[in-house]
Design a protein around this motif. Structure first.
Motif, short mmCIF file in Angstrom:
data_model
loop_
_atom_site.label_atom_id
_atom_site.label_comp_id
_atom_site.label_asym_id
_atom_site.label_seq_id
_atom_site.Cartn_x
_atom_site.Cartn_y
_atom_site.Cartn_z
N PHE A 228 -33.45 12.93 137.17
CA PHE A 228 -32.59 12.90 135.99
C PHE A 228 -32.22 14.29 135.48
CE2 PHE A 228 -34.68 8.59 135.27
CZ PHE A 228 -33.65 7.93 135.93
N ALA A 229 -32.95 15.30 135.93
CA ALA A 229 -32.56 16.66 135.60
C ALA A 229 -31.25 17.04 136.29
CB ALA A 229 -33.67 17.64 135.98
N ARG A 230 -30.88 16.27 137.32
CA ARG A 230 -29.63 16.53 138.07
C ARG A 230 -28.52 15.60 137.55
NH1 ARG A 230 -31.13 16.31 144.32
NH2 ARG A 230 -28.96 17.03 144.42
N ALA A 231 -28.29 15.67 136.27
CA ALA A 231 -27.35 14.75 135.62
C ALA A 231 -25.96 14.83 136.22
CB ALA A 231 -27.31 15.03 134.11
N GLU A 232 -25.46 16.03 136.48
CA GLU A 232 -24.10 16.18 137.01
C GLU A 232 -23.97 15.56 138.40
OE1 GLU A 232 -22.55 20.09 136.88
OE2 GLU A 232 -22.82 20.32 134.70
N ALA A 233 -25.00 15.76 139.23
CA ALA A 233 -24.97 15.19 140.58
C ALA A 233 -24.99 13.66 140.52
CB ALA A 233 -26.15 15.71 141.40
N LEU A 234 -25.75 13.12 139.57
CA LEU A 234 -25.79 11.66 139.41
C LEU A 234 -24.43 11.14 138.95
CD1 LEU A 234 -29.29 11.21 137.71
CD2 LEU A 234 -28.65 10.49 140.02
N GLN A 235 -23.82 11.84 138.02
CA GLN A 235 -22.51 11.42 137.52
C GLN A 235 -21.46 11.46 138.62
OE1 GLN A 235 -21.95 14.05 134.19
NE2 GLN A 235 -23.45 12.97 132.92
N ASP A 236 -21.60 12.40 139.54
CA ASP A 236 -20.64 12.51 140.64
C ASP A 236 -20.65 11.28 141.55
OD1 ASP A 236 -19.78 14.97 139.78
OD2 ASP A 236 -21.04 16.13 141.16
N ALA A 255 -33.77 20.07 129.69
CA ALA A 255 -34.97 19.25 129.89
C ALA A 255 -34.52 17.83 130.21
CB ALA A 255 -35.85 19.27 128.64
N ALA A 256 -35.44 17.05 130.76
CA ALA A 256 -35.14 15.66 131.09
C ALA A 256 -36.25 14.78 130.53
CB ALA A 256 -35.01 15.48 132.60
N PRO A 257 -36.32 14.62 129.20
CA PRO A 257 -37.37 13.78 128.61
C PRO A 257 -37.16 12.30 128.94
CG PRO A 257 -35.77 14.42 126.94
CD PRO A 257 -35.42 15.18 128.18
N LEU A 258 -38.23 11.64 129.35
CA LEU A 258 -38.10 10.26 129.82
C LEU A 258 -38.46 9.22 128.77
CD1 LEU A 258 -39.61 10.64 133.41
CD2 LEU A 258 -37.22 10.80 132.68
N THR A 259 -39.13 9.65 127.69
CA THR A 259 -39.48 8.72 126.63
C THR A 259 -38.95 9.25 125.30
OG1 THR A 259 -41.58 9.80 126.09
CG2 THR A 259 -41.61 8.14 127.84
#
Length: 273
Positions: A228-236, A255-259
């Motif tokens: 989830f730290a790779r938000a841009e790659a996921l959006q792509d 940061a990529a906080p999960l909770t």
């Protein structure tokens, strides 16, 4: 090694018919006791991968092995399917009896398990998913979350080492999703290997590992935090991130906080700095 995919390819249409592969050279290992989320948009191959795990689908090329057993070997399928329980997104497609306990006992009866053992295993499975008090209820009178827990109990009664779930909460409301996820996490905590296909990023965040698929290939593999730290790659590739991650990154926090607790902590730390 609990599960091993070695260069697995599968197509629903022949190449000469213009069909692209649903799985394209997938290599993946899953260890005993892991809880793995399989992510991807529609058509990415994630449900095809799930169906490979107990031999519902067989590779066109490459191999899938479960505890060393090749899923393409017809002589091993009964053993594999006893070891790998499969739960689909619509519990109504799996519930076949008029009483909850009869449904959970269905597969055991077909295998010729002695009645006394069936009684013990059905009660244990229903107790495990918190549905024992509903054993004499009609399944069609249950809520969506309760039905899905009955479907999970049906799989658990087979004493599987692996529980494969293909979008098990897709048709449920938030309460039902919470019930199912709580059950799955408890089972994993007791040693059951869980492979969960999901499009809910918040559910993937609860897993120890996330595998992202796109166009039949594994394109990311790591902890939910790493993915989830790779938000841009996921959006792509058409995916989002959990709301907590989106909020933190929208505020310019790397940061990529999960909770929610982690999110509040990183925001508080950023404000102080």
């Amino acid at each position: 090694m609990m599960i091993q995919f070695d260069n697995v390819t599968y197509s629903y249409q022949a190449a000469e018919e213009g069909g692209s592969p649903a799985l394209d050279g997938v290599t993946l290992s899953i260890q005993q006791g892991e809880m793995v989320a399989i992510l991807g948009h529609n058509g990415s191959g994630k449900s095809t991968l799930a169906k490979m795990l107990n031999g519902l689908l067989k590779p066109a090329s490459g191999t899938v092995t479960v505890c060393g057993m090749d899923t393409s070997d017809e002589n091993l399928l009964i053993g594999i399917r006893q070891m790998v329980g499969l739960v689909f997104q619509n519990p109504d497609n799996q519930i076949v009896a008029t009483l909850v306990e009869e449904d959970v006992a269905f597969a055991l009866e077909n295998l010729g398990v002695p009645p006394v053992e069936i009684r013990e295993r059905v009660d244990a499975a229903l107790r495990e998913v918190g549905m024992l008090e509903y054993r004499e209820h009609a399944p069609h009178r249950l809520s969506g979350g309760q039905k899905q827990r009955v479907a999970i109990a049906g799989a658990l009664a087979m004493n599987p080492q692996v529980l494969v779930m293909d979008e098990p909460t897709a048709m449920l409301d938030p309460k039902g999703r919470g019930e199912v996820m709580e059950t799955v996490r408890r089972l994993n905590g007791r040693g059951v290997t869980v492979v969960m296909v999901t499009h809910h990023m918040n559910e993937a965040a609860l897993c120890g590992r996330a595998v992202v698929m796109d166009k039949g290939k594994v394109v990311m593999d790591g902890t939910p935090g790493e993915i989830f730290a790779r938000a841009e790659a996921l959006q792509d590739i058409g995916l989002t991130v959990p709301q907590t991650v989106a909020l933190a990154q929208g505020l310019g926090i790397d940061a990529a906080p999960l909770t929610e607790e982690e999110c509040a902590e990183v925001i508080y730390k950023a404000l102080r700095e």
